[in-house]
Scaffold this active site. Structure first.
Site, PDB file in Angstrom:
ATOM      1  N   ARG A 152      -0.595   3.212  17.975  1.00 39.83           N
ATOM      2  CA  ARG A 152      -0.953   4.266  17.031  1.00 39.83           C
ATOM      3  C   ARG A 152      -0.709   5.692  17.530  1.00 39.83           C
ATOM      4  O   ARG A 152      -0.215   6.531  16.772  1.00 39.83           O
ATOM      5  CB  ARG A 152      -2.410   4.109  16.584  1.00 39.83           C
ATOM      6  N   SER A 168      -3.283 -10.253   6.573  1.00 40.72           N
ATOM      7  CA  SER A 168      -2.866  -8.899   6.914  1.00 40.72           C
ATOM      8  C   SER A 168      -2.369  -8.940   8.350  1.00 40.72           C
ATOM      9  O   SER A 168      -3.106  -9.355   9.257  1.00 40.72           O
ATOM     10  CB  SER A 168      -4.049  -7.926   6.788  1.00 40.72           C
ATOM     11  N   ASP A 200      -7.766   2.224  12.260  1.00 42.61           N
ATOM     12  CA  ASP A 200      -6.527   2.995  12.305  1.00 42.61           C
ATOM     13  C   ASP A 200      -6.656   4.376  11.680  1.00 42.61           C
ATOM     14  O   ASP A 200      -5.976   5.316  12.101  1.00 42.61           O
ATOM     15  CB  ASP A 200      -5.397   2.223  11.635  1.00 42.61           C
ATOM     16  N   ASP A 243       0.816  -1.212   0.000  1.00 44.01           N
ATOM     17  CA  ASP A 243       0.000   0.000   0.000  1.00 44.01           C
ATOM     18  C   ASP A 243       0.851   1.265   0.000  1.00 44.01           C
ATOM     19  O   ASP A 243       0.689   2.141  -0.860  1.00 44.01           O
ATOM     20  CB  ASP A 243      -0.923   0.024   1.223  1.00 44.01           C
TER      21      ASP A 243
END
Length: 405
Positions: free
Chosen positions: A99, A180, A128, A18
């Site tokens: 995060r 993932s 996220d 990505d």
């Protein structure tokens, strides 16, 4: 701010498919300079190896890899542990906790290099995007936020691979990626593949961090964790930094298959998702911390701390670290943490982490009072008066009901 006004972007870069595609896409669609930013939160050297060169080959002008491992564990994981936060009863918040520090460091780099925009590779379906952009809003509301997955027309791995191939940008990714994954020092998460069917049992290839409990040693192993005012200070008597203590616990617990969960959770955006998580050291650490709390906190205090943990699990999961509510909950938990000093021994065996020994200078446990044998400190006759007063409202209600029936 329009696209024409964006001159320099700091991209949260992982080196995956990505973000490799995002770099040329930004340059083509925003005509801007792209600075790649990667955070080392303990995901492992193999994920960071060659990242700098890969970013530059994809078109970034710079690539900054920032070491956040110690700060991540000391300033985000340990405070969260003091609240007792566990999302929906099982998830130890591994992705969620990383995060805010990543997004904060990204903002700091943007200020340093004079960027006017921030970019992330989160999809429009996940949590996220909220966690990153919530931090951006709190710390840098003046910077433009770019989320390519909400702008471009690419919808699959095949689309991204074709996009890179057309531009002769090398990538090690393939169309056959099954899972993932997101890793840091606290945990690794697994989604996708057969896990998208909640009736499908995870295959052995899902798990990458822990030994299958069925294959774990037949002999149990014990580990002692020492705490001082809510902070883990030593493992098996050896003083270690927050990060190194977790590395040690991860190795010990993973060898015994500790820390695996398979859950269906409620995402913030409204949908449910199925994921498998491995948190070996964290599972041991949380069990030990809670066991020590039961020794030093009275009933009312523990009840309130539990309520803090429930609320904080949603604050962390929902990306609200940089808010007054978060700071208020952490401050409340810190008061209780002042009492959490002592040693806990945890037995590791076939996927289980069982607390078997505990001691503390602040212990409220008294063998003199709790014993089933004879004692001179507790008159059992006193319990009758306590129970009569404790149940007085029920007695009155029953008498009233009898008169009116």
């Amino acid at each position: 701010m329009t696209r024409a006004n964006v001159k320099k972007v700091v991209l949260a870069y992982s080196g995956g498919l990505d973000t490799s595609a995002i770099i040329p896409w930004l340059k083509e669609n925003y005509d801007c300079e792209v600075v790649a930013f990667a955070a080392d939160v303990g995901q492992g050297d193999e994920e960071l190896e060659g990242l700098h060169e890969k970013a530059l080959r994809s078109g970034a002008s710079e690539c900054h890899i920032v070491d956040l491992k110690e700060a991540f564990i000391a300033d985000y994981v340990f405070p969260t542990i003091t609240t007792g936060a566990v999302y929906e009863g099982e998830y130890l918040l591994g992705t969620s906790m990383a995060r805010p520090i990543i997004a904060k460091a990204q903002v700091e780099l943007a200020r340093k290099v004079g960027a006017d925009a921030l970019c992330h590779g989160c999809t429009g379906k996940g949590n996220d995007q909220v966690r990153f952009e919530g931090t951006f809003a709190a710390l840098a509301p003046d910077l433009t936020v770019i989320a390519p997955w909400r702008e471009w027309d690419m919808v699959s791995r095949e689309d991204l691979l074709a996009y890179l191939a057309e531009r002769d940008i090398p990538t090690t990714a393939s169309a056959t990626k099954i899972y993932s994954r997101d890793a840091n020092a606290w945990h690794i998460s697994h989604e996708g593949g057969e896990l998208e069917d909640p009736w499908c049992e995870p295959s052995k290839q899902v798990w990458t961090m822990t030994v299958d409990p069925e294959d774990a040693p037949n002999e149990a192993e014990r580990v002692m964790l020492s705490f001082h005012k809510g902070r883990l200070t030593a493992v098996n008597g050896e003083t270690l930094s927050p990060y190194q203590s977790l590395v040690r616990l991860n190795a010990l617990a993973a060898a015994h298959g500790v820390g695996r969960i398979d859950i269906v959770e409620n995402r913030l955006v409204g949908m449910k998702s199925r994921g498998c998580y491995e948190t070996p050291g964290g599972t041991v650490l949380m069990a030990a911390y809670k066991a020590l709390e039961t020794l030093v906190l009275d009933k009312a205090a523990l009840k309130h701390r539990e309520s803090l943990g429930l609320e904080f699990s949603h604050v962390m999961y929902d990306g609200r670290w940089f808010t007054p509510l978060c700071q208020s909950l952490l401050a409340g938990a810190a008061v209780f943490a002042e009492l959490v000093t002592g040693d806990i021994v945890v037995k590791l065996y076939k996927g289980q982490a069982t607390v078997v020994q505990r001691r503390s200078e602040n212990s409220l446990y008294s063998e003199d009072f709790a014993t089933f044998g004879a004692d001179d400190v507790y008159d059992q006759k006193h319990a009758e008066g306590f129970i009569r007063l404790y149940s007085l409202s029920s007695r009155i209600a029953a008498l009233h009901k009898g008169k009116t029936s």
